[in-house]
Structure formats: C-alpha cells, structure tokens
Design an enzyme around this catalytic site. Structure first.
Site, PDB file in Angstrom:
ATOM      1  N   GLY A  71     -33.930  39.907  69.805  1.00  0.00           N
ATOM      2  CA  GLY A  71     -34.317  41.078  70.602  1.00  0.00           C
ATOM      3  C   GLY A  71     -34.868  40.689  71.960  1.00  0.00           C
ATOM      4  O   GLY A  71     -35.561  39.682  72.100  1.00  0.00           O
TER       5      GLY A  71
ATOM      6  N   TYR B  35     -35.256  36.131  84.118  1.00  0.00           N
ATOM      7  CA  TYR B  35     -34.809  36.092  82.723  1.00  0.00           C
ATOM      8  C   TYR B  35     -34.944  34.668  82.184  1.00  0.00           C
ATOM      9  O   TYR B  35     -35.502  34.450  81.091  1.00  0.00           O
ATOM     10  CB  TYR B  35     -33.358  36.588  82.671  1.00  0.00           C
ATOM     11  CG  TYR B  35     -32.625  36.284  81.385  1.00  0.00           C
ATOM     12  CD1 TYR B  35     -33.065  36.785  80.162  1.00  0.00           C
ATOM     13  CD2 TYR B  35     -31.470  35.482  81.395  1.00  0.00           C
ATOM     14  CE1 TYR B  35     -32.373  36.500  78.984  1.00  0.00           C
ATOM     15  CE2 TYR B  35     -30.782  35.208  80.223  1.00  0.00           C
ATOM     16  CZ  TYR B  35     -31.242  35.715  79.022  1.00  0.00           C
ATOM     17  OH  TYR B  35     -30.568  35.434  77.852  1.00  0.00           O
TER      18      TYR B  35
ATOM     19  N   LYS C 230     -37.370  32.916  79.139  1.00  0.00           N
ATOM     20  CA  LYS C 230     -36.924  32.058  78.030  1.00  0.00           C
ATOM     21  C   LYS C 230     -37.745  30.761  78.015  1.00  0.00           C
ATOM     22  O   LYS C 230     -38.072  30.253  76.932  1.00  0.00           O
ATOM     23  CB  LYS C 230     -35.425  31.762  78.135  1.00  0.00           C
ATOM     24  CG  LYS C 230     -34.549  32.991  77.923  1.00  0.00           C
ATOM     25  CD  LYS C 230     -34.745  33.613  76.546  1.00  0.00           C
ATOM     26  CE  LYS C 230     -33.793  34.757  76.264  1.00  0.00           C
ATOM     27  NZ  LYS C 230     -34.036  35.412  74.971  1.00  0.00           N
TER      28      LYS C 230
ATOM     29  N   SER D  53     -22.854  30.472  75.666  1.00  0.00           N
ATOM     30  CA  SER D  53     -22.189  31.782  75.730  1.00  0.00           C
ATOM     31  C   SER D  53     -21.580  32.049  74.363  1.00  0.00           C
ATOM     32  O   SER D  53     -20.539  31.470  74.024  1.00  0.00           O
ATOM     33  CB  SER D  53     -21.064  31.769  76.780  1.00  0.00           C
ATOM     34  OG  SER D  53     -21.536  31.256  78.011  1.00  0.00           O
TER      35      SER D  53
HETATM   36  P1  NAI Z   1     -27.990  42.230  73.833  1.00  0.00           P
HETATM   37  O1  NAI Z   1     -28.560  42.674  75.134  1.00  0.00           O
HETATM   38  O2  NAI Z   1     -26.646  42.694  73.443  1.00  0.00           O
HETATM   39  O3  NAI Z   1     -29.017  42.592  72.656  1.00  0.00           O
HETATM   40  C1  NAI Z   1     -30.409  42.521  72.810  1.00  0.00           C
HETATM   41  C2  NAI Z   1     -31.007  43.638  71.986  1.00  0.00           C
HETATM   42  O4  NAI Z   1     -32.439  43.593  72.142  1.00  0.00           O
HETATM   43  C3  NAI Z   1     -30.546  45.035  72.425  1.00  0.00           C
HETATM   44  O5  NAI Z   1     -29.969  45.733  71.344  1.00  0.00           O
HETATM   45  C4  NAI Z   1     -31.817  45.709  72.916  1.00  0.00           C
HETATM   46  O6  NAI Z   1     -31.894  47.103  72.599  1.00  0.00           O
HETATM   47  C5  NAI Z   1     -32.900  44.932  72.181  1.00  0.00           C
HETATM   48  N1  NAI Z   1     -34.187  44.985  72.887  1.00  0.00           N
HETATM   49  C6  NAI Z   1     -34.424  44.812  74.206  1.00  0.00           C
HETATM   50  N2  NAI Z   1     -35.716  45.033  74.487  1.00  0.00           N
HETATM   51  C7  NAI Z   1     -36.313  45.373  73.306  1.00  0.00           C
HETATM   52  C8  NAI Z   1     -37.625  45.733  72.949  1.00  0.00           C
HETATM   53  N3  NAI Z   1     -38.619  45.813  73.860  1.00  0.00           N
HETATM   54  N4  NAI Z   1     -37.884  46.004  71.661  1.00  0.00           N
HETATM   55  C9  NAI Z   1     -36.903  45.955  70.730  1.00  0.00           C
HETATM   56  N5  NAI Z   1     -35.622  45.643  71.004  1.00  0.00           N
HETATM   57  C10 NAI Z   1     -35.338  45.341  72.294  1.00  0.00           C
HETATM   58  O7  NAI Z   1     -28.036  40.613  73.856  1.00  0.00           O
HETATM   59  P2  NAI Z   1     -27.198  39.596  72.979  1.00  0.00           P
HETATM   60  O8  NAI Z   1     -26.059  39.117  73.764  1.00  0.00           O
HETATM   61  O9  NAI Z   1     -26.996  40.140  71.633  1.00  0.00           O
HETATM   62  O10 NAI Z   1     -28.235  38.355  72.905  1.00  0.00           O
HETATM   63  C11 NAI Z   1     -29.199  38.269  71.876  1.00  0.00           C
HETATM   64  C12 NAI Z   1     -30.248  37.244  72.288  1.00  0.00           C
HETATM   65  O11 NAI Z   1     -29.623  35.997  72.540  1.00  0.00           O
HETATM   66  C13 NAI Z   1     -31.002  37.632  73.566  1.00  0.00           C
HETATM   67  O12 NAI Z   1     -32.347  37.241  73.425  1.00  0.00           O
HETATM   68  C14 NAI Z   1     -30.332  36.784  74.633  1.00  0.00           C
HETATM   69  O13 NAI Z   1     -31.237  36.473  75.666  1.00  0.00           O
HETATM   70  C15 NAI Z   1     -29.924  35.558  73.844  1.00  0.00           C
HETATM   71  N6  NAI Z   1     -28.751  34.901  74.413  1.00  0.00           N
HETATM   72  C16 NAI Z   1     -27.498  35.448  74.225  1.00  0.00           C
HETATM   73  C17 NAI Z   1     -26.391  34.821  74.729  1.00  0.00           C
HETATM   74  C18 NAI Z   1     -25.001  35.311  74.461  1.00  0.00           C
HETATM   75  O14 NAI Z   1     -24.048  34.605  74.789  1.00  0.00           O
HETATM   76  N7  NAI Z   1     -24.815  36.498  73.889  1.00  0.00           N
HETATM   77  C19 NAI Z   1     -26.514  33.592  75.543  1.00  0.00           C
HETATM   78  C20 NAI Z   1     -27.869  33.134  75.689  1.00  0.00           C
HETATM   79  C21 NAI Z   1     -28.936  33.764  75.132  1.00  0.00           C
HETATM   80  C1  15L Z   2     -27.076  34.611  78.541  1.00  0.00           C
HETATM   81  O1  15L Z   2     -28.230  34.223  78.453  1.00  0.00           O
HETATM   82  C2  15L Z   2     -26.720  36.030  78.360  1.00  0.00           C
HETATM   83  O2  15L Z   2     -27.554  36.657  77.409  1.00  0.00           O
HETATM   84  C3  15L Z   2     -25.272  36.258  77.970  1.00  0.00           C
HETATM   85  O3  15L Z   2     -24.973  37.625  78.196  1.00  0.00           O
HETATM   86  C4  15L Z   2     -24.300  35.364  78.730  1.00  0.00           C
HETATM   87  O4  15L Z   2     -24.171  35.794  80.021  1.00  0.00           O
HETATM   88  C5  15L Z   2     -24.751  33.895  78.674  1.00  0.00           C
HETATM   89  O5  15L Z   2     -26.131  33.729  78.947  1.00  0.00           O
HETATM   90  C6  15L Z   2     -23.975  32.984  79.628  1.00  0.00           C
HETATM   91  O6  15L Z   2     -24.587  32.236  80.377  1.00  0.00           O
HETATM   92  O7  15L Z   2     -22.745  32.995  79.571  1.00  0.00           O
END
Ligand code: NAI
Ligand code: 15L
Length: 270
Positions: free
Chosen positions: A76, A140, A144, A169
């Site tokens: 989250g 951001y 982290k 990613s």
């Molecule tokens: P996303 O943005 O799709 O999901 C994040 C979720 O957190 C959302 O559903 C949002 O409603 C919830 N959220 C945000 N603020 C909140 C709060 N105050 N209270 C409760 N819920 C809250 O992001 P995704 O892609 O699913 O990423 C998940 C985690 O992994 C994140 O922490 C992101 O930074 C990290 N991450 C993801 C990457 C990727 O490739 N998808 C790459 C690097 C890191």
């Molecule tokens: C992240 O931290 C983001 O949450 C994700 O949406 C991607 O953009 C990823 O990094 C990335 O660097 O590709």
C-alpha cells in the site's frame, strides 16, 4: 509429505492496486487466511479472505488491521512521483503506523515493497549491491529510502524482520528497453515472497527485485541465504520491443539513469 501454508493470516496492504490484485491470486497458497486492505474498493471476499478498508495514515485503524496477522505484504502507498502531502500520509506516516502496529502485535514478518527509485539516480552502467548508497530520484524515492530506514531501525532496535525489496518493474512483460534490466516477473516476485516467509532467519536484507535478466544492474549476492532463484528472463521480449519501439537516445534519461524518466519528474507543488 505435502507442505501446509507457511502462514496463518497474511495481510496484504494496497490489495486493490496492480501488485495487490496479482498477489491476491498468486499468494493464495501462502496462508490459511488472507486479510486484504486498501482505501480503494476491493472485489468481494472469497471464503479464505477478509476485507478491511483502512487508510494507512490512520494509526488506530492500522493497529487493528495488523492485529492477528503473522505475515505482512506491504504494497500500500503512493507508487509514483506525487504531491508531498499525499506521499507524507501514505508512505511516511503510513509506514510509521505499520511498524508501530507490528511492534505491538507480535512482530509479524514484513515484506516492504521498496523501489528502484530509492537508487534511481545511479547511472545504468554501475552495478549495485545491497550496500550501494541510496540515490533517490524524487520524493517518491525519498519515501522508499525512509521506509527502508524504518525497517532497519525496527530490526536493530526490536528484532523486527523485514525483506526490503527494491522492486524494479513488476509487470506481465517489460514495456520498454529500460525494463529489460528492471523487469521482475510476477512469478519471480511471488517466489521471492515465499522464500522470505520460509527462511528460518530473515533479518532485514535488501534485495533487488529483478528476474534472471541478461541485462542486469544489480547483485543480490548478500541475500543468497534466502535461496531465491528467479527463473524468468526479459530477453525473450527483446525482439518484440526492438520491433515495436525505438531505442532511446544514449543521452536520454531512459538510457542514462536506473530510475529512467522518474529522474525528470518535477517537485509537484502542494
Ligand atoms: P498501485 O498504485 O497500483 O497500488 C497501490 C495501492 O495502495 C493502491 O490501491 C492505493 O489505493 C493504495 N494506497 C495508497 N495510499 C493508501 C493509503 N493511505 N492507505 C491505504 N491504501 C493506500 O501500485 P503497485 O504497482 O501495485 O505497487 C505496489 C507497491 O509496490 C507500491 O508500494 C509501489 O511503490 C511498489 N513498487 C511497485 C513497482 C511495480 O513495478 N509495480 C515497482 C517498484 C515499487
Ligand atoms: C515504481 O516504483 C513504480 O511503482 C512502478 O509503477 C514502475 O514505474 C516502476 O517503479 C519502474 O521503475 O518501472
């Protein structure tokens, strides 16, 4: 002999997000019960699931959320560059609330979804290991770095165990040439999570979340004891990417920095 679930109750925060929806399906075998939480709406619960709506910025709500869980997959939060006030509530206050809740409720193991944007201003021609200096590429990324430091503090002070995953990613397939190095397949992410919950001793390692890609900027040698062996390789998508997209110019942020275009984001005004 068949192995039962590693956990009794796994909490997944950010369960409505991209990775949360994936983990809801693929992490199913890890726990008898899965508690799913988000501020956004979630699809109705299955028999083994509980849905708890919760803002990570709400200390009492996060404490109640964590109670009764023996593992946490913390996804989250704000997941891209954004206004500081939003990052502050979700990624700074929210992470503090999570660690305090864990401390008061039996210190369940935490998987902290950190990001490559904690080190995004390192150049792409530099190999990084877990001891690399943090070089966040935006607010951001700074949040982290803060989360990683909270994990380290609570480990040193209280023995709280966390797997810090600097996810590259995590998408079904790499979407651009930079992602040939940063790509983490969904299955490799799930196998890393499994290794972290299975390890007799976890500690508080930093692991770079990337698959077994030929293009590689990161060295996970210090976390070998987890036994994680990513299987997928982004190389299988290279020809398709070359066909569909132009390679970015060598002086473009997408070719220069590990964090790619995130290095070019402005500081959004509050
Ligand atoms: P996303 O943005 O799709 O999901 C994040 C979720 O957190 C959302 O559903 C949002 O409603 C919830 N959220 C945000 N603020 C909140 C709060 N105050 N209270 C409760 N819920 C809250 O992001 P995704 O892609 O699913 O990423 C998940 C985690 O992994 C994140 O922490 C992101 O930074 C990290 N991450 C993801 C990457 C990727 O490739 N998808 C790459 C690097 C890191
Ligand atoms: C992240 O931290 C983001 O949450 C994700 O949406 C991607 O953009 C990823 O990094 C990335 O660097 O590709």
């Amino acid at each position: 002999m068949t192995e039962g679930p590693l956990l009794n109750r796994l909490l997944i925060t950010g369960a409505a997000g991209q990775l949360g929806r994936m983990a809801r399906q693929k992490a199913r075998p890890l726990a008898r019960h899965i508690r799913l939480s988000d501020v956004a709406d979630l699809a109705p619960a299955d028999d083994h699931e509980e849905i708890v709506s919760c803002d990570l910025g709400d200390k009492e709500a996060v404490s109640a959320l964590v109670e009764g869980c023996d593992g946490i997959l913390h996804l989250g939060g704000i997941s891209v560059e954004d206004h500081f006030s939003k990052i502050l509530n979700s990624n700074i206050v929210g992470v503090f609330n999570l660690y305090e809740a864990a401390r008061h409720h039996g210190m369940p193991r935490i998987i902290f979804a950190s990001s490559n944007h904690a080190i995004g201003f390192h150049k792409q021609d530099v190999q990084l290991d877990a001891s690399a200096m943090m070089r966040p590429d935006g607010l951001y990324g700074v949040s982290k770095c803060y989360g990683e430091n909270m994990a380290s503090l609570y480990h040193d002070k209280f023995g709280q165990e966390t797997l810090i995953v600097r996810i590259g990613s995590c998408t079904p397939e790499p979407r651009d040439h930079r992602m040939l190095a940063t790509w983490l397949s969904e299955d490799d992410f799930i196998s890393l999570i499994t290794c972290a919950f299975r390890a007799p001793r976890l500690g508080c390692p930093v692991v770079y979340g990337a698959s077994n890609n030929d293009a590689c900027w990161w060295d996970n040698g210090a976390a070998k004891y987890l036994g994680w062996c990513p299987k997928d390789n982004s190389e299988e998508f290279r020809t398709k990417l070359d066909r569909e997209q132009q390679r970015p110019d060598p002086n473009d942020a997408r070719s220069l920095y590990q964090g790619g275009v995130f290095t070019e984001d402005p500081i959004y005004p509050d």
